[in-house]
Structures are given as C-alpha cells and as structure tokens.
Scaffold this motif. Structure first.
Motif, short mmCIF file in Angstrom:
data_model
loop_
_atom_site.label_atom_id
_atom_site.label_comp_id
_atom_site.label_asym_id
_atom_site.label_seq_id
_atom_site.Cartn_x
_atom_site.Cartn_y
_atom_site.Cartn_z
N ASP A 7 -7.27 5.30 -10.12
CA ASP A 7 -6.64 3.98 -10.11
C ASP A 7 -5.19 4.08 -10.55
N CYS A 9 -1.63 6.63 -11.11
CA CYS A 9 -0.95 7.60 -10.25
C CYS A 9 -0.88 8.96 -10.90
N ARG A 50 0.38 -10.82 -1.05
CA ARG A 50 -0.41 -9.58 -1.13
C ARG A 50 -0.64 -9.00 0.26
N SER A 62 3.30 0.73 3.26
CA SER A 62 3.17 0.12 1.94
C SER A 62 4.48 0.19 1.17
N LYS A 66 6.65 -2.90 -0.20
CA LYS A 66 6.92 -2.98 -1.64
C LYS A 66 8.39 -3.23 -1.92
N GLU A 80 2.94 -7.56 -3.04
CA GLU A 80 2.21 -6.70 -3.97
C GLU A 80 1.05 -6.09 -3.20
N ASN A 81 0.98 -4.77 -3.18
CA ASN A 81 -0.04 -4.09 -2.41
C ASN A 81 -1.39 -4.16 -3.12
N ILE A 83 -4.25 -2.58 -1.87
CA ILE A 83 -4.86 -1.26 -1.75
C ILE A 83 -4.42 -0.64 -0.43
N GLU A 96 -0.73 7.38 -3.23
CA GLU A 96 -0.58 7.00 -4.64
C GLU A 96 0.69 7.59 -5.23
N THR A 99 3.82 5.61 -3.41
CA THR A 99 3.94 4.15 -3.56
C THR A 99 3.65 3.65 -4.96
N SER A 101 0.78 2.66 -5.77
CA SER A 101 -0.34 1.75 -5.58
C SER A 101 -1.64 2.54 -5.44
N ARG A 102 -2.75 1.82 -5.49
CA ARG A 102 -4.06 2.45 -5.45
C ARG A 102 -4.48 2.71 -4.01
#
Length: 594
Positions: A7, A9, A50, A62, A66, A80-81, A83, A96, A99, A101-102
C-alpha cells in the motif's frame, strides 16, 4: 485472479495490504455500499476528483492525471488516484514507484478468455474477477473518471493479420470490453461521469465489432459517446512531445452527471528529437542516466548498416547504397600515434563502463584516407563493405532501421526491439568539427562539465584496431601491425561515423522514456529507471505501452473543467473544439444550440 502490492511505495517484499476478494457464494445479492455523496476537498477548499486507472501499466496515465490542474470559478480542481490495476506485477511495482499511488495486480480475463489466451485451464487458486471485486479493490471509493488502456498487441499493425485472428489474441482483444463491463457492474450505484479508452488506431478495423459493442453498452447506461470521426488524435500534439503518437481515444460522458460538453485539449507543436535529448546524459552514461541509458550490444554488421542509411531513411535505402565504393576505417587520436596505443581519451566512448574504445568512419574509396596509407584492405587499417541489403519479405515493418534526424519529431515509441521497428537516430553530438581540417572532430565527454577531447588522424600513419571484447573490463590493444576488424556477427558497441558526420545509433531505453514524457528523475532523486527487470526488451515493452503523462495531463485538465462546471450546473464555453457532442435529440431537449 487478484494479488496486491504494498500500500505504501516502499516496495518491500512483504506485502502489507492483503487483498481478500469476497467469494460470490458468500452473498446472494449485491450488498448496499455506503458512498460519499459530498465532493471531497483539499486543505485549501478546492475540489478533489477521483480517477481509476484500468490496465494502468507503469502509470503514465496516472502520473498525468496527478499533475493536472483545472481552474474554474475561482477554484483549482485536481485528481486523486484511487488505484491502478494491471495484470503485470512488474508494471504494478513501477506504477507505485513512479506515481506514489497504490497498484493492484488483477487478472481481468474471464475463464473462457483465460483458456483461449493461455491454452490451458487456470490453476485451482484462480477465479474470475467480478465487479464487486473491483469495487472492493478500490476500497469502495467511486471514481469520477475511468481511464482504461487495454492491451493493444492484438490490434497493432506490428502483429501479422494471421496471428491477430487466432483465439489467443482475440481473447486479449476482448479485454477491451471486459474492463468496461466490470466497471459498469462495480459502480452501478454511482456511475463514473467520464470514460476514456486509449488504444492504437488500427482498433477501428481489427476491433470494429468490439467497438460497436462498447458503444451500445455505454449508450445503454446513459453515456454519450464521441462519434467515430472524433476518436483518432495525435497524443504527441496534446502533450507537446518529441514524437508523433497517433492514438485512438474513445471518450464517453454520462449525461445525467456531466451536463457540459467535454472539449478537446489544445493542440501544440511537436518538439524535435533534439529538443528532448539536448540536455540528457550522453548515451552509455549509466551514472547520470541510470541503468536504462546503456546502449544495446548489436552485431557489427548492424552498426555498419545503420551508418549507411541516410538520416531520415530506413532499411529500404540500403538497396540504393553503392557499398562497393565505400570502406570502413579505424579512427585514432594523436596520443595513440605517439605511444603506439590506440585509445580515445573520452569517457563517453567507454560504453557501459567496459572500456570499449571503438570508433570507425565511413569513407569513399576515392577520398583521401584519414587512417590508412592508400589502398583499401584490412592490411591497411580499412575494411570493405559487404552487401548490406535486407531482402524484401512480407510483413517487414517500414520502420525497421529507420534513422531519425535530430531536428525532427521521433516516430511513435513502441515496445518493439531494435531491428523490428524501434527507431535509431542521427546523433551529431559524437562529432563537432572545428576549423577547416576535416580530420578533426570533437567528442563531448558527458562525465565532465563541457569537457571535450580532440581526435586527430594522420594519413601518413598506419591504422590499428582495438577489437570489442565484452567480457573485458578494460580495452586491450594490438600492435600497429595488427589491423583485424570485428567479424560481422561480433556483438558490441561500435561508433561508426557516417558520411554525414553523425553517429547513427539506436535510442536507449532511457531516451525512449524521455520521449514518452516521463520525468528525468524519480521522486527520490534517482535518474528515471524501471525495476523488476534488467531486460531492455521488458523495459521497452513497458515504456511503449505507457500513456504519455503529458498527454494524459492535458486531457485530465479538460475533464476537470468540465466536471467542475457541471457540478455548479453552469454552461461551459471554450475556444477548443467539442470532443463529445450530444445527439440532436439531446441538444433540442436541453435547449442548447451548437
């Protein structure tokens, strides 16, 4: 089949976010999922929208979303990403890393598609993903925009028509509609306001039947889909890239949520290849450019072919080369003439840190020799060219061995290896002629600030060759009496100065990533690099499949403005062309005139 990545990075091997899909048999009907009805806002009170990235790859789309900012009504909206979802675990790792992000590894094949693609039954642990699984993976957060970039290999012109029609690639193509079906099922309680699907233009012909199904599916759920003539664009112009990148972009707008038109991003002028590469580290400099800046080891005959192709040409130009009137000579510098050692004191030529100093020049046999005493032949430090022509065969890509001028945009970056469509370039940075002497050229040393080295040749001196030995840490030398040239099939990195005075060479994986618009440095300050593989082939596949971040950012900015205006129930006007036009019935019913 669902797996997840960390979850955070940190990219640790111990996954801290354990995704546990709910088996379908645990509930008879879809449970009621509470969702946030008010628009989330950041600490400055600006709206936050989102996005969900489906078939996300390494995160180009992504990253673009962002960085996008949309200004409307005194507010600055952003994305806001939620996933990123992809079947490739390596791509998820890089998603990950790039970006922040997850990412979730998720195989979206149906059972039948899995069998058709792999040719075997799935393992016992595998099960078909449902829309509820997708919603659960998103943490029960509903997206405002879904960006889907399904696999394009089955639609691409790089794949022969015969292969594209097999069950394997037909199953891969079906992921195009499968992803949208899962999203519509997952978010049926609150459908995304906008869908965008990115693919190669040839999907219009090879995937026409699938596109028709997608359009009908989206229209059934209340979406207005951009007409066929509004689906093919040059993403390079959207992102002001250094490449032409024709792409199929299908955009759909949910009329119930998004009342305003979506407008096209502004089209900008393309940059040249030189604009992108000008400030980058020299190819082969893996310290400043990272491991992806290495130069591929190619067969010596491939380097010779590249040197013979004129800038702007491709493999077909080899058929016009008068190779019998050309020779290849070995370059050397003043120091080598004095001490009997052939070396070029420029660290930029020590490719991959292996100490290889292999520099040659193409000459015409009737020109004054730069490194030989007169006649042509291996005994005089020169080599004749063998026939470089490539035979015509069905399916040979026109981009094979294409040499791009540094002052023109690069062709579309794909995941193909060099020799199958990946471009080469005419790089003038290897030589910088000074004064009136044609036997002088300057080679920039990328390891030092503005440091250069001059290599001067002498027609009265015998030439020698330092052969390339990839397993050696330092260059080894031969005596002046030894003039053996590499065999055609010897592999390595050789710099052959073409007749135009430039080095015709393939682009490094690092340079291809920069042409795609990825940042030169990662968030932790390292040069841009991909993890999970040390293969140029894998790197180029990931890079070529990626959505250019700057193009995605331009699209996302227009989406933000449209979403913000729609939530205020205000009518938006713009100088830009309308992307998703409503039907005539929609226009009349709402009293809008276009």
């Amino acid at each position: 089949m669902l797996k997840t990545l960390n979850d955070t990075c940190s990219l640790s091997k111990n996954l801290s976010w354990n995704f546990k899909p709910v088996p379908p048999e645990t509930f008879r009907s879809r449970p009621t999922i509470p969702r946030q009805t008010e628009r989330p806002r950041d600490s400055f009170g600006n709206p936050v929208y989102r996005d969900l990235q489906l078939f996300a790859g390494i995160g180009g789309g992504s990253l673009g979303f962002k960085t996008a900012r949309g200004e409307y009504g005194g507010e600055v909206g952003r994305f806001e990403n939620i996933i990123g979802i992809d079947a490739d675990p390596g791509a998820c790792l890089n998603y990950e890393q790039i970006t922040g992000s997850r990412a979730v590894q998720m195989d979206l094949f149906s059972r039948k598609q899995y069998i058709d693609f792999h040719g075997v039954e799935p393992p016992e642990s595998w099960r078909e993903v449902t829309g509820y699984d997708l919603l659960q993976a998103c943490g029960f957060v509903y997206p405002d925009v879904v960006f889907t970039s399904p696999p394009c290999k089955g639609f691409s012109g790089l794949l022969p028509e015969k292969s594209a029609s097999t069950k394997k690639y037909m199953a891969l193509n079906e992921l195009t509609i499968r992803g949208i079906e899962l999203c519509l099922e997952a978010f049926q309680d609150h459908l995304p306001g906008l869908f965008i699907m990115e693919n190669v233009p040839r999907i219009k012909t090879r995937g026409k039947h699938i596109l028709n199904r997608i359009v009908k599916l989206l229209q059934k759920h209340g979406y207005i889909v951009a007409p066929e003539e509004q689906r093919t664009y040059d993403a390079g112009a959207f992102g002001e890239l250094g490449q032409t990148r024709k792409r199929y972009l299908m955009v759909a707008r949910l009329q119930e949520r998004v009342h305003n038109y979506l407008h096209l991003p502004e089209r900008k002028s393309l940059k040249s290849l030189g604009d992108i590469l000008r400030d980058l580290p020299f190819p082969g400099d893996v310290v400043a450019g990272g491991p992806m800046n290495r130069i591929q080891n190619l067969a010596f005959k491939t380097w010779k072919r590249l040197a013979l192709i004129p800038a702007g040409g491709d493999w077909r130009d080899l058929n016009q080369v008068d190779y019998e009137r050309l020779r290849l000579v070995h370059e050397q510098d003043e120091e080598s003439l004095e001490n009997g050692v052939s070396s070029i004191p420029d660290l930029s030529l020590q490719i991959n840190g292996n100490g290889k100093k292999n520099l040659y020049r193409v000459q015409r046999v009737n020109d004054a020799a730069a490194c030989v005493t007169g006649s042509v032949g291996p005994s005089n430090g020169a080599a004749c060219f063998s026939d470089p022509c490539l035979t015509e065969r069905e399916g040979r890509h026109p981009g094979v061995y294409r040499v791009v001028r540094i002052n023109e945009p690069c062709p579309c970056v794909t995941g193909t290896r060099f020799g199958s469509g990946a471009p080469a370039m005419s790089d003038p940075r290897v030589s910088s002629r000074a004064g009136r002497y044609t036997d002088q050229f300057r080679m920039q040393d990328p390891m030092k600030s503005a440091a250069t080295v001059t290599s001067v040749t002498d027609v009265q001196s015998g030439a020698q060759l330092v052969a390339d030995h990839r397993d050696q840490a330092v260059a080894y030398t031969k005596s002046l009496q030894s003039h053996t040239f590499p065999a055609d099939d010897d592999r390595g990195v050789w710099i052959i100065i073409a007749e135009d005075g430039t080095w015709h060479r393939p682009l490094t994986s690092f340079e291809l990533a920069m042409l795609q618009g990825f940042p030169q440095y990662l968030r932790d300050g390292r040069p841009f690099q991909l993890i999970g593989s040390n293969s140029d082939a894998t790197w180029r596949t990931w890079i070529g499949n990626a959505v250019p971040p700057k193009a995605a950012s331009a699209i996302a900015e227009e989406m933000l403005i449209t979403l913000m205006a729609s939530e205020r129930d205000e009518f938006l006007m713009s100088w830009n062309d309308i992307w998703v036009l409503p039907t005539q019935e929609d226009t009349v019913n709402q009293g809008w005139v276009h």
